[in-house]
Scaffold this motif. Sequence first.
Motif, PDB file in Angstrom:
ATOM      1  N   ASN A   1      -5.230   3.210  -2.567  1.00  0.00           N
ATOM      2  CA  ASN A   1      -6.372   3.939  -3.120  1.00  0.00           C
ATOM      3  C   ASN A   1      -6.365   5.355  -2.568  1.00  0.00           C
ATOM      4  OD1 ASN A   1      -8.972   4.858  -3.769  1.00  0.00           O
ATOM      5  ND2 ASN A   1      -9.953   2.907  -3.274  1.00  0.00           N
TER       6      ASN A   1
ATOM      7  N   PHE B   1      -4.803   5.236  -7.939  1.00  0.00           N
ATOM      8  CA  PHE B   1      -3.997   4.452  -7.020  1.00  0.00           C
ATOM      9  C   PHE B   1      -2.549   4.910  -7.103  1.00  0.00           C
ATOM     10  CE2 PHE B   1      -6.919   1.122  -5.657  1.00  0.00           C
ATOM     11  CZ  PHE B   1      -7.957   1.320  -6.557  1.00  0.00           C
TER      12      PHE B   1
ATOM     13  N   LEU C   1      -3.264   2.345 -12.555  1.00  0.00           N
ATOM     14  CA  LEU C   1      -2.929   0.942 -12.306  1.00  0.00           C
ATOM     15  C   LEU C   1      -2.197   0.313 -13.476  1.00  0.00           C
ATOM     16  CD1 LEU C   1      -6.190  -0.369 -10.573  1.00  0.00           C
ATOM     17  CD2 LEU C   1      -3.950  -0.047  -9.528  1.00  0.00           C
TER      18      LEU C   1
ATOM     19  N   GLU D   1       1.352   3.723  -6.267  1.00  0.00           N
ATOM     20  CA  GLU D   1       2.178   2.575  -5.941  1.00  0.00           C
ATOM     21  C   GLU D   1       3.039   2.884  -4.737  1.00  0.00           C
ATOM     22  OE1 GLU D   1       5.105   0.788  -8.665  1.00  0.00           O
ATOM     23  OE2 GLU D   1       5.623  -0.295  -6.828  1.00  0.00           O
TER      24      GLU D   1
ATOM     25  N   SER E   1      -8.233   1.064 -16.000  1.00  0.00           N
ATOM     26  CA  SER E   1      -6.964   0.848 -15.296  1.00  0.00           C
ATOM     27  C   SER E   1      -5.970   1.958 -15.594  1.00  0.00           C
ATOM     28  CB  SER E   1      -6.366  -0.502 -15.695  1.00  0.00           C
ATOM     29  OG  SER E   1      -6.156  -0.554 -17.091  1.00  0.00           O
TER      30      SER E   1
ATOM     31  N   LEU F   1      -0.682  -1.159  -3.871  1.00  0.00           N
ATOM     32  CA  LEU F   1      -1.205   0.049  -4.503  1.00  0.00           C
ATOM     33  C   LEU F   1      -2.275   0.648  -3.601  1.00  0.00           C
ATOM     34  CD1 LEU F   1      -1.203  -2.157  -7.493  1.00  0.00           C
ATOM     35  CD2 LEU F   1      -0.287   0.130  -7.831  1.00  0.00           C
TER      36      LEU F   1
ATOM     37  N   THR G   1       1.472  -1.786 -13.323  1.00  0.00           N
ATOM     38  CA  THR G   1       1.457  -3.253 -13.402  1.00  0.00           C
ATOM     39  C   THR G   1       2.021  -3.798 -14.705  1.00  0.00           C
ATOM     40  OG1 THR G   1      -0.837  -3.129 -14.172  1.00  0.00           O
ATOM     41  CG2 THR G   1      -0.488  -3.496 -11.819  1.00  0.00           C
TER      42      THR G   1
END
Lengths: 524, 586
Positions: free
Chosen positions: B436, B442, B380, B444, B375, B434, B384
């Motif tokens: 790709n 990724f 990511l 945001e 992640s 998010l 998050t």
Amino acid sequence: MFVAAASMAGAGCRSTPSPPDRTALRPVALPDLTHAAEPVRRQVRDRYASLTETTSNPNATSPDLANAFGEMAKLFMAAEYREQAEACLVNAETLAPGEFKWPFYLAHLYKARGEAAKSAAAFERALRLRPDDPATLIWLGDAQLNQGRPEAAQALFERASSQQPQSLAALFGLGRAALARSDYAQAVRWLEQALTVAPREAAIHYPLAMAYRGLGQTAKADAQMRLRGPGDIRPQDPLMTELDTILESPVAYEVRGAKALDDRDWKAAAAAFRRGIELAPQEPSLHHKLGTALFLDGDAGGAAEQFTEALRLSPTFAKAHYSLGILLAANGRTAQGAAHLAEAVRDDPTYVEARIRLADILRHSGRPAESLAHYDQAAALDPRAVDAPLGRAMALVDLHRYRDARDRLVEDVKQYPEQPLFVHALVRLLAAAPDAAVRDGRAALALMRDLLARDPRSVDVDEMMAMTQAELGQYGEAVTWQREALSAAQRLARPDLVRRLADTLAAYERRQPCRRPWFEDFGR
Amino acid sequence: MPHQYVKRALTAALTVAALAGGCRGREGDRAPGATMAPQGPWFSDAPPQSGLDFMHFNGMSGEFYYPELMAPGVALFDYDNDGDLDVFVVQGRMLGSKPIDAALFPPRDPSALRGRLFRNDLHVTADGSRVLHFTDVTEESGIDARGYGMGVAAGDFNNDGCVDLYVTNLGSNQLFRNNCDGTFTDVTKASGTESPGWSVSAAFVDFDRDGWLDLFVGHYVNYSVDRNIRCFGLAGGPDYCPPHVYAAQPSKLYHNNHDGTFTDVTARAGLAAQFGPALGVSTADFDGDGWIDLYVANDGQPNQLWINQRNGTFKNTALVAGAALGAEGEAKSSMGVDAGDFDNDGDEDLIVTELVGQGIDLYVNDGPAVFEERSARAGLRQATLPYTGFGAAWFDFDNDGRLDLLIVNGAVTQNADASARRDPFPLRQRKLLLRNDGGGRFEEVTDRAGPVFALAEVGRGAAFGDIDNDGDTDVIVGNASGPLRLLLNNVGQRRHWIGLRLVGHDAPRDMIGARVAIVKADGSTLWRRARSDGSYASASDPRVLVGLGDSSQPPAVRVMWPDGRTETWTGVPVDRYTTLTQGSGQ
């Protein structure tokens, strides 16, 4: 609200420091403390009064103001009033930009909120003020890992490690950074080194397992995975440790005590719980936790008093009934212990551990029929609790329901393939059940062969093989295996076990089989 | 009232601008995939006149009962087989002994507290524009779901071509059989699927390849209001408890007996001896052997990856597979989960949503069923960390052929700041979108997604599907103590796409679990699967909607059916839905 703009009297020949610029400072209001515990309300109000006094003083210097905001911030942070804490810390940093701790605390505050970029920026500011601070280096390394920058993280962990070569957090960080870069060999190197520094730190094993897995060394990966456990590897961080001690609330002391219990520091745990009780004497959970700490510290009497007090405050407190029940039963007061365990189960019918322990006491007290229902219910509530099906099998044997016991154990062996005790119990039953219709020496032997291929030799295994051979009429073999078991028991200095094994050996020598699948020590 | 804190977004018109050839999304109908879509927000909210009028009631009364935090789940499914997706949402009820008017946010109509079914009356006008309208048909449907609803699973368990519903509750669950005439019958007792306790997510899955959908029910913790434990924050203010104060409840696997009944095969299947407080469930073939596996996200305990042993049993390989814990070996909170091939390498990767400060997990499948948590590397984790995520899914919102992520968020603990503001339910957070980038990372893009993404709500369930059949994936969100929220996708339709409904031959139902390889004209392959589970406590559209980007060339489609057979279709039409029936391919 503080009021900005102090003016300083001019004139005089001496140079005086320029007054702090208050216009850029953020307002800090006293939050609504309605829901806070009374001791916390007092703390916050007192500290806020002190802050107000300082900010109202037109002669207050920048360091004075910074300190006042900073101390306020620490209390706000400890009490989780993070918005107010942020305002105070921003002010403190503005007023005293050369003071390391303000950006450091700010970084932690942002970290707690999940604001990773702000946290990293604040840690960087702190690092500029104290370039070799190990804690900052490691926290910033963590932040870089979170941002997907393992190379940057590695550089920071390396610096921390050069300051403190034995720093577990630095070594662990290096290992994690290597893992994040998929440099599994380096990850193994660093994490193995971390293990030499802290061999009991269970949290190292999972990433180490992943590193071995990355190298294709599955056996080592599996071995590490089996050793994994929870843990939280952090750098030594005196500033944050200080924060953990600030708050005067019953919950804060309960948390400190719980942490001390995790660290196996029973005395510190007891001290924390006692302090919590001083603040909240009517809180039953604090008494229960104090009782737990005292028990672990060897003070059974003190523990019993606290459990009793917890129950006086909350008569349906299942955990306190459980703890007191266990303590009483362990001291030979079985009936009273059972009564408390029964009460625990009445108060919380889903309390699996209480049910199992109650069932055990009933079974050992010659009441296996009553124990069965509890074992059944415990097994249904939590199939992971293997003591329940095992106890059930033993209760069925006590009730001479050998066929039922065998049938249950056959299912248990399938359901719990990772639990050798079920195989052991089944072997014993097949080899030594008083009911000839249940005994099956060949089936027992087949199971034993699998066992021997898998498990190391032990007193238990040798004894089981002896029983099996005796059931098959192979008394010569039975004697040989039983003698092995006896020798092992002697090496273990277990006189009770030695006596029992010797009695059975004598029976095998007389070509008499064993007709008792297990004894009281089985499964313990 | 909580909804007074919800800033009503500027809503785009429901009527989508005229697009060439637009009709309902049935076979043969063409929906536009060209570039004439209007500019505007990527996602729009549905205004009140849409008919999707629902406010979740969580029964909170200031006692901080745990279940208040955890619902509601939502379902997108075509209950009346008219080709568009209808909506079902669970409802709560009062908790504890206080009267309903003591609730902090009393419901508008206490007598109407039950799960609601909204029929989609999608109308496509002559000029191709879409008019979306929903009608509450709960009364006539016969769905009487008055328990404390948690979530919902959708699947045709009796193979009659009509989708049934399984509602999870605090208490006993309910199985509603679709009678194929607009009504449902509660067949819970007869079916043997009550599964009492506290269930959240459930999934219909044909685990033994016998052509019938079995049922996995994720159970959470042993809890009753009578034995609610009071928890407090550090400053002493009351708060919701963390899950570890309650013992986990065993989850259940029910085998479909083909006669309307199910048998509990949990122990026989090897699932009984390992369980945790299950929140999210996703079923997919993680090891690529053609048999469906189960992934269970457990709150605060290691997750489980149940690999199908092809003999009616499963083996939990999550730990050694690297999919049980966070990157550092910590057991995380794990609420929502979804499987999808985000890196287009032919295997199913996993995301699991987590608590604030933990960051989402991205378990990248390096095959077969060996995962690495990436992640942070994917960008990511940082995005998050400030949020507590619940419902989430892989979906290609812009139809560029790459699976993106949408996460609905909402906190689970009070904080002293919120208490100080006297906010009685201060758990609102905004959603995250998010995108790709195709390179393993990724971006945001929430701020570009539209005002509806700026709404801070207590997001829980999220179901994904093409509600207006215009060729892009929309989302319906269940908010705790908040309104049902429709996120209508306005951008996916700007690119080409292919929509597939995969239907069985012997069983005329959606073949949940079927894997699909879409072989584009340039030779590249996109992998998807028909699924309704995943996310959190919710059921999504089982149709497979695949973005083709700028490619308008009809691709070849290869389907691996749940029974192991494979078929291929060539020249599958672009920018429309096509039904592929098992046995009609090559």
